[in-house]
Design a protein around this motif. Structure first.
Motif, PDB file in Angstrom:
ATOM      1  N   CYS A 188      -7.989 -41.148  20.103  1.00 14.12           N
ATOM      2  CA  CYS A 188      -8.640 -41.584  21.341  1.00 14.12           C
ATOM      3  C   CYS A 188      -8.081 -42.928  21.807  1.00 14.12           C
ATOM      4  CB  CYS A 188     -10.151 -41.681  21.131  1.00 14.12           C
ATOM      5  SG  CYS A 188     -10.988 -40.098  20.998  1.00 14.12           S
ATOM      6  N   THR A 198      -8.798 -43.768  31.940  1.00 11.69           N
ATOM      7  CA  THR A 198      -9.898 -44.061  31.027  1.00 11.69           C
ATOM      8  C   THR A 198     -10.414 -45.489  31.202  1.00 11.69           C
ATOM      9  OG1 THR A 198      -8.362 -44.762  29.272  1.00 11.69           O
ATOM     10  CG2 THR A 198      -9.032 -42.432  29.297  1.00 11.69           C
ATOM     11  N   GLN A 201     -14.370 -47.008  31.550  1.00  6.20           N
ATOM     12  CA  GLN A 201     -15.249 -45.984  31.002  1.00  6.20           C
ATOM     13  C   GLN A 201     -15.600 -46.288  29.546  1.00  6.20           C
ATOM     14  OE1 GLN A 201     -14.648 -41.784  32.074  1.00  6.20           O
ATOM     15  NE2 GLN A 201     -12.658 -42.390  32.901  1.00  6.20           N
ATOM     16  N   PHE A 203     -16.862 -44.226  25.958  1.00 10.27           N
ATOM     17  CA  PHE A 203     -16.883 -42.896  25.356  1.00 10.27           C
ATOM     18  C   PHE A 203     -17.604 -42.919  24.008  1.00 10.27           C
ATOM     19  CE2 PHE A 203     -13.117 -42.999  28.057  1.00 10.27           C
ATOM     20  CZ  PHE A 203     -13.244 -41.815  28.782  1.00 10.27           C
ATOM     21  N   MET A 272     -16.065 -36.780  25.668  1.00  6.53           N
ATOM     22  CA  MET A 272     -14.919 -37.141  24.826  1.00  6.53           C
ATOM     23  C   MET A 272     -13.885 -36.016  24.819  1.00  6.53           C
ATOM     24  SD  MET A 272     -15.011 -37.588  20.674  1.00  6.53           S
ATOM     25  CE  MET A 272     -15.232 -35.813  20.468  1.00  6.53           C
TER      26      MET A 272
END
Length: 292
Positions: A188, A198, A201, A203, A272
């Motif tokens: 990730c 991303t 954000q 997660f 995710m």
């Protein structure tokens, strides 16, 4: 990319640094001793909590990753120092240096009002990150498992192997969790570096399967070949005993850890999964390696 990893010598940090190096990034690791595992990374002396060496380390970087976290205060390390002061100094150094990309490790369950110092200070750090001018991404993992982890290979293994005829269980052990593989956590972070979408954000990082705490204890027990029965300890008794244990310097269970356990550690994995391409390795696939 040129990437500075703060906290790169810890459990998750070692896995992440190895992945970033394997993907061709030029990786620096900020370390109080200026050294770490032979991973192909470059180590620089510094300490985000005090700010020592931080400004020099961030110069010329394309991105910075902040991983440090502690579950108990010891050896001069405090929740506020590691989770808040270190983040504040890092953000300040990045804004001064003009480094825009920042990836931040928080924790699943971090929010104000819990009365849990770990969650409270992690939430305070998140607020600092969100208020910054950086292109930030926040990650909140559940229990992270993998070779070298401190929960499955440490806490639960010691619980099962303790010289007792039974395995103590907190309450009925019904507390839910979705443990996530350290390789997926590293993936990730690595994929977020290559995906500007991303930025801005947060997660939740969770695994493919939900368990109760009791089921996790039984998995570890069976993998270790033990046949000890479980002995549930009523919560009313735990509520009285754990605060007393919390005063001991080497308590097996801190009050924060007990409260976090009762809250559970699970979330919806869908966001995710949409954002990242992950293996989603289950706990059972790694447990024997973790337990040695």
């Amino acid at each position: 990319m040129r990437v500075l990893v703060i906290g790169g010598t810890g459990f998750i940090g070692r896995h992440l640094v190895a992945r970033l190096v394997a993907e061709g990034h030029t990786v620096w690791v900020l370390s109080r001793r200026g050294e770490g595992p032979a991973s192909g990374a470059r180590y620089v002396v510094g300490d985000a909590v005090t700010g020592a060496g931080l400004e020099a380390a961030v110069q010329g970087q394309d991105a910075v990753i902040y991983l440090p976290g502690i579950l108990r205060e010891a050896r001069g390390q405090t929740f506020h120092g590691v989770h808040v002061a270190g983040v504040w100094r890092t953000l300040e150094a990045l804004e001064k240096a003009g480094v825009a990309r920042y990836l931040h490790m928080s924790a699943l369950g971090a929010r104000p009002g819990t009365g849990i110092r770990y969650f409270e200070t992690k939430a305070e750090a998140e607020a600092l990150v969100r208020a910054s001018s950086l292109a930030w991404t926040i990650f909140r993992p559940s229990f992270v498992f993998g070779k070298g982890d401190g929960f499955f290979g440490g806490v639960l293994k010691r619980l099962v192997q303790a010289p007792l005829p039974v395995i103590p269980l907190v309450g009925d052990g019904a507390f839910p969790a979705r443990p996530v593989w350290v390789g997926d956590v590293a993936a990730c972070f690595a994929q977020a570096l290559a995906n500007p979408g991303t930025a801005g954000q947060a997660f939740d990082l969770v695994g493919p399967k939900a368990y109760t705490f009791k089921e996790l204890v039984l998995l570890v027990r069976d993998a270790l070949g033990s046949r000890k029965p479980l002995l549930p300890i009523p919560l009313w008794l735990m509520d009285r005993v754990v605060p007393l244990l919390d005063r001991l310097p080497f308590t097996p269970l801190t009050l924060d850890q007990y409260r976090m356990l009762k809250l559970g550690s699970t979330a919806d994995p869908a966001p995710m999964r949409r954002a990242f391409d992950l293996e989603l390795r289950p706990l059972e696939a790694e447990l024997e390696r973790i337990l040695g």
